[in-house]
Design an enzyme around this catalytic site. Structure first.
Site, PDB file in Angstrom:
ATOM      1  N   GLU A  45       0.827  -1.210   0.000  1.00 29.84           N
ATOM      2  CA  GLU A  45       0.000   0.000   0.000  1.00 29.84           C
ATOM      3  C   GLU A  45       0.863   1.262   0.000  1.00 29.84           C
ATOM      4  O   GLU A  45       1.849   1.350   0.723  1.00 29.84           O
ATOM      5  CB  GLU A  45      -0.886  -0.034   1.251  1.00 29.84           C
ATOM      6  CG  GLU A  45      -1.747   1.192   1.475  1.00 29.84           C
ATOM      7  CD  GLU A  45      -2.509   1.134   2.793  1.00 29.84           C
ATOM      8  OE1 GLU A  45      -3.473   1.901   2.948  1.00 29.84           O
ATOM      9  OE2 GLU A  45      -2.153   0.313   3.666  1.00 29.84           O
ATOM     10  N   LYS A 113      -9.398   2.840  -2.089  1.00 36.28           N
ATOM     11  CA  LYS A 113      -9.676   2.370  -0.727  1.00 36.28           C
ATOM     12  C   LYS A 113     -11.024   2.894  -0.262  1.00 36.28           C
ATOM     13  O   LYS A 113     -11.314   4.091  -0.353  1.00 36.28           O
ATOM     14  CB  LYS A 113      -8.562   2.823   0.214  1.00 36.28           C
ATOM     15  CG  LYS A 113      -8.569   2.168   1.583  1.00 36.28           C
ATOM     16  CD  LYS A 113      -7.285   2.551   2.339  1.00 36.28           C
ATOM     17  CE  LYS A 113      -7.150   1.861   3.673  1.00 36.28           C
ATOM     18  NZ  LYS A 113      -5.871   2.223   4.331  1.00 36.28           N
ATOM     19  N   CYS A 149      -5.728  -2.815   2.614  1.00 31.69           N
ATOM     20  CA  CYS A 149      -5.504  -2.750   4.067  1.00 31.69           C
ATOM     21  C   CYS A 149      -6.822  -2.792   4.851  1.00 31.69           C
ATOM     22  O   CYS A 149      -7.412  -3.846   4.997  1.00 31.69           O
ATOM     23  CB  CYS A 149      -4.679  -1.509   4.415  1.00 31.69           C
ATOM     24  SG  CYS A 149      -3.924  -1.581   6.064  1.00 31.69           S
ATOM     25  N   SER A 175       0.685  -1.740   7.432  1.00 32.15           N
ATOM     26  CA  SER A 175       0.135  -2.066   8.747  1.00 32.15           C
ATOM     27  C   SER A 175       1.247  -1.992   9.785  1.00 32.15           C
ATOM     28  O   SER A 175       2.130  -2.846   9.816  1.00 32.15           O
ATOM     29  CB  SER A 175      -0.476  -3.475   8.735  1.00 32.15           C
ATOM     30  OG  SER A 175      -0.997  -3.813  10.004  1.00 32.15           O
ATOM     31  N   LYS A 181       0.223  -7.806  17.087  1.00 36.51           N
ATOM     32  CA  LYS A 181      -0.495  -7.399  15.876  1.00 36.51           C
ATOM     33  C   LYS A 181      -0.631  -8.541  14.869  1.00 36.51           C
ATOM     34  O   LYS A 181      -1.662  -8.661  14.198  1.00 36.51           O
ATOM     35  CB  LYS A 181       0.242  -6.221  15.222  1.00 36.51           C
ATOM     36  CG  LYS A 181      -0.444  -5.600  14.002  1.00 36.51           C
ATOM     37  CD  LYS A 181      -1.701  -4.856  14.387  1.00 36.51           C
ATOM     38  CE  LYS A 181      -2.292  -4.033  13.248  1.00 36.51           C
ATOM     39  NZ  LYS A 181      -1.476  -2.852  12.898  1.00 36.51           N
ATOM     40  N   GLY A 290      23.659  10.330  26.877  1.00 38.84           N
ATOM     41  CA  GLY A 290      24.208  10.388  28.217  1.00 38.84           C
ATOM     42  C   GLY A 290      24.084   9.029  28.871  1.00 38.84           C
ATOM     43  O   GLY A 290      22.983   8.493  29.006  1.00 38.84           O
ATOM     44  N   SER A 292      24.441   7.068  32.153  1.00 37.28           N
ATOM     45  CA  SER A 292      24.466   7.435  33.572  1.00 37.28           C
ATOM     46  C   SER A 292      24.937   6.327  34.500  1.00 37.28           C
ATOM     47  O   SER A 292      25.207   6.569  35.673  1.00 37.28           O
ATOM     48  CB  SER A 292      23.063   7.854  34.001  1.00 37.28           C
ATOM     49  OG  SER A 292      22.187   6.733  33.972  1.00 37.28           O
ATOM     50  N   GLY A 294      22.755   3.915  34.831  1.00 36.93           N
ATOM     51  CA  GLY A 294      21.440   3.356  35.119  1.00 36.93           C
ATOM     52  C   GLY A 294      20.946   2.451  34.012  1.00 36.93           C
ATOM     53  O   GLY A 294      21.559   2.346  32.928  1.00 36.93           O
ATOM     54  N   ILE A 295      19.822   1.830  34.260  1.00 35.26           N
ATOM     55  CA  ILE A 295      19.327   0.790  33.363  1.00 35.26           C
ATOM     56  C   ILE A 295      18.769   1.354  32.056  1.00 35.26           C
ATOM     57  O   ILE A 295      18.936   0.753  30.987  1.00 35.26           O
ATOM     58  CB  ILE A 295      18.281  -0.081  34.097  1.00 35.26           C
ATOM     59  CG1 ILE A 295      17.957  -1.340  33.291  1.00 35.26           C
ATOM     60  CG2 ILE A 295      17.024   0.724  34.416  1.00 35.26           C
ATOM     61  CD1 ILE A 295      17.111  -2.336  34.054  1.00 35.26           C
ATOM     62  N   ASN A 373      17.208  20.211  38.831  1.00 37.47           N
ATOM     63  CA  ASN A 373      16.972  20.346  37.399  1.00 37.47           C
ATOM     64  C   ASN A 373      18.099  21.076  36.681  1.00 37.47           C
ATOM     65  O   ASN A 373      18.329  20.857  35.482  1.00 37.47           O
ATOM     66  CB  ASN A 373      15.643  21.057  37.148  1.00 37.47           C
ATOM     67  CG  ASN A 373      14.443  20.175  37.432  1.00 37.47           C
ATOM     68  OD1 ASN A 373      14.571  18.956  37.506  1.00 37.47           O
ATOM     69  ND2 ASN A 373      13.283  20.772  37.601  1.00 37.47           N
ATOM     70  N   LYS A 521       4.835  18.279  28.756  1.00 33.33           N
ATOM     71  CA  LYS A 521       6.159  17.710  28.527  1.00 33.33           C
ATOM     72  C   LYS A 521       6.132  16.723  27.357  1.00 33.33           C
ATOM     73  O   LYS A 521       7.014  16.739  26.492  1.00 33.33           O
ATOM     74  CB  LYS A 521       6.660  16.991  29.780  1.00 33.33           C
ATOM     75  CG  LYS A 521       7.044  17.895  30.925  1.00 33.33           C
ATOM     76  CD  LYS A 521       7.689  17.074  32.036  1.00 33.33           C
ATOM     77  CE  LYS A 521       8.140  17.942  33.191  1.00 33.33           C
ATOM     78  NZ  LYS A 521       8.831  17.167  34.247  1.00 33.33           N
TER      79      LYS A 521
END
Length: 552
Positions: A45, A113, A149, A175, A181, A290, A292, A294-295, A373, A521
């Site tokens: 498509e 369509k 589709c 799609s 899905k 960055g 850090s 961390g995970i 911050n 945000k």
């Protein structure tokens, strides 16, 4: 009349807006089909433009250029098999999502369509007019119906095609992926096959486009709903499919069944594919982030290396006086395990300079979130400076849990161009790290083995913006937080529903408030890989100014 019909199904990756490049891909595919002697070469498509175009398709010069490219393909591909390709279509004053059959130097037919999706990431009612259901087209004596589709997700178009003589259904798709899905698609297509009694070929595109990933995984179903073949997920492949005329109608010859990965692998592959294509299609060859200790930054670094290769990933550690020795060790270990560049850029001196500059204005006030911050925003400034200087796209590293409740600093750690884990809740981040440490695939450009140290996964998460800070100081533990978020965000549940599920009303109300307060945000956040039907962007659209709170 032929008793055998061969189709080259082309599960390919177009680039949105690169009409000439997409046409060139179509020519290569058609030449492959011509060499193989097939009857039809089929593309997905809206292939000529790429998908989804959003409002770009409404620009007259754009859709006119795309239609002209299809007309040129018809002339170029006159001496060989028919070519089926998706693109925009004009009829009167209407603009349509169309599917063209090209043969003998001309446009043999054009399906428009009918069913226009207008949910989740789709706005086709805004973009296109609805075409009337039409009959099939005869190609070398075989009547092919092409429900486009969404047309195959409803009964009427397929039913009209069957009633007007279609012998085979070819469903071209753009799609996009979300978790689970493929099962949804196959169940829906089985319904169409059972209703019509016709074999069905489901052809999907692959590739990343902004937040969406098209995962391919094309397949064929014979009458009764039996799976005849299954193409690979996420890979560009062309597969020749043969159909034979029988006393009971056309049957797809059994073909290969490509391995279909589980949901963990599909999610990870989607994140890698989306970042790889986002960089390739926007012209960025390298990225930075960055790191850090961390995970979240560890898994983003791993995804980046798997997508682009270690030589194209820069990891930057930006410690302050609050950064633990463990974090320094862990960040370096991740970078070394992945084999990518590691830069050490302390921010203490810069932070002190900013503190001194603001001191006259802040005199008499107590340190609070503002000072925390400043650290995050200083890191964002330095990372963006590196991005500008070296042409490397900055990746952001906030998971869906943080994105949901605003546990990130705007113009700080939210700065950047793309976020692969934007739709991955924190609890799934932990599990995804374990999965990547235990699994390696040939589509990963990073090393095999334990790339994310166990301590990175097991230590209590912390932003390290003040002494002895933990995420749990201001948020419920992540299993609780994510459980509430999945109900409020993914299931649109009420506060009462969450309380009935066993969550404390105080926690639920707090999280609900944070979700609404953080909308501004998210409005300014980087795009990121869509993994669910409730990702933050087109799937979930909320007002920024909003005083509604669930009274439950």
């Amino acid at each position: 009349m032929t008793d055998r019909f061969r189709i080259l199904l082309c599960q390919l990756n177009p680039t949105l807006g690169d009409i000439a490049g997409n046409a060139a891909k179509a020519r290569v595919a058609w030449n492959e089909g011509k060499a193989a002697g097939v009857n039809l070469v089929a593309l997905p498509e809206m292939f000529i433009t790429g998908y989804q175009t959003q409002d770009l398709v409404r620009k007259p010069v754009f859709h006119q250029t795309a239609i002209a490219a299809i007309e040129a393909l018809a002339a170029d591909c006159a001496d060989g098999p028919a070519l089926a390709i998706g693109g925009p279509g004009l009829e009167g004053a209407g603009l349509f999502n169309a599917y063209y059959i090209l043969k003998g130097g001309k446009i043999l037919s054009r399906a428009l369509k009918h069913e226009l999706p207008n949910e989740t990431v789709f706005d086709e009612v805004r973009l296109f007019d609805s075409g009337a259901p039409a009959g099939p087209v005869a190609i070398d004596g075989v009547r092919i119906g092409t429900p486009i589709c969404e047309d195959a997700w409803h009964e009427d178009v397929a039913e009209t095609l069957e009633e007007t003589g279609a012998e085979v259904l070819l469903v071209p798709n753009g799609s996009p992926y979300y978790r689970g899905k493929l099962e949804t698609r196959q169940n829906m297509m089985v319904s169409r096959v059972i209703e019509t009694g016709l074999p069905l070929l489901y052809l999907n595109m692959v590739g990343g486009q902004d937040d969406q990933v098209f995962d391919g995984a094309s397949f064929g179903l014979n009458a009764g709903g039996t799976l005849a073949f299954q193409m690979a997920a996420f890979d560009e492949v062309t597969v020749e499919v043969a159909l034979n005329r029988t006393a009971e109608g056309w049957q797809i010859e059994p073909g290969d069944f490509a391995h279909q990965p589980d949901h963990w692998e599909q999610d990870y592959r989607a994140m890698v594919k989306s970042l790889r294509d986002y960089c390739a299609k926007t012209g960025f060859g390298q990225v930075l982030l960055g790191l850090s200790g961390g995970i979240d930054s560890a898994i983003v670094a791993t995804i980046a290396v798997d997508a682009l290769g270690a030589d194209n990933v820069r990891c930057v550690m930006l410690p302050s006086e609050y950064t633990s020795e463990h974090s320094l060790e862990d960040a370096r270990a991740v970078a070394e395990n992945l084999g990518c560049r590691y830069d050490y850029v302390p921010i203490t001196e810069g932070r002190q300079a900013i503190t001194n500059t603001l001191a006259p204005l802040f005199e008499g006030s107590e340190p609070d979130l503002t000072e925390e911050n400043i650290q995050s925003r200083l890191r964002g400034l330095l990372l963006m400076a590196l991005s500008n200087k070296f042409g490397e796209m900055l990746l952001t590293t906030g998971n869906k849990s943080e994105v949901a409740v605003g546990y990130a600093t705007i113009y700080g750690d939210m700065a950047g161009g793309y976020n692969p884990i934007k739709d991955l809740y924190k609890t799934r981040v932990f599990q995804t790290c374990h999965w990547r440490n235990e699994n390696h695939r040939d589509w990963m450009m990073g090393p095999a083995g334990l790339v994310i140290p166990e301590r990175v996964i097991t230590k209590p998460p912390s932003a390290e913006l003040r002494d002895d800070q933990k995420d749990s100081d201001s948020l419920p533990d992540y299993p609780v937080l994510d459980g509430i978020l999945e109900m409020l965000v993914d299931l649109d549940a009420s506060v009462t529903d969450c309380v009935a599920a066993g969550y404390a009303r105080e926690d639920v109300k707090k999280i609900e408030r944070l979700i609404y307060l953080s909308e501004y945000k998210r409005f300014q956040s980087a795009p990121g890989t869509r993994l669910t039907k409730h990702s933050f962007w087109l799937d979930r659209r909320y007002p920024i100014v909003n005083r509604w709170r669930d009274p439950g």
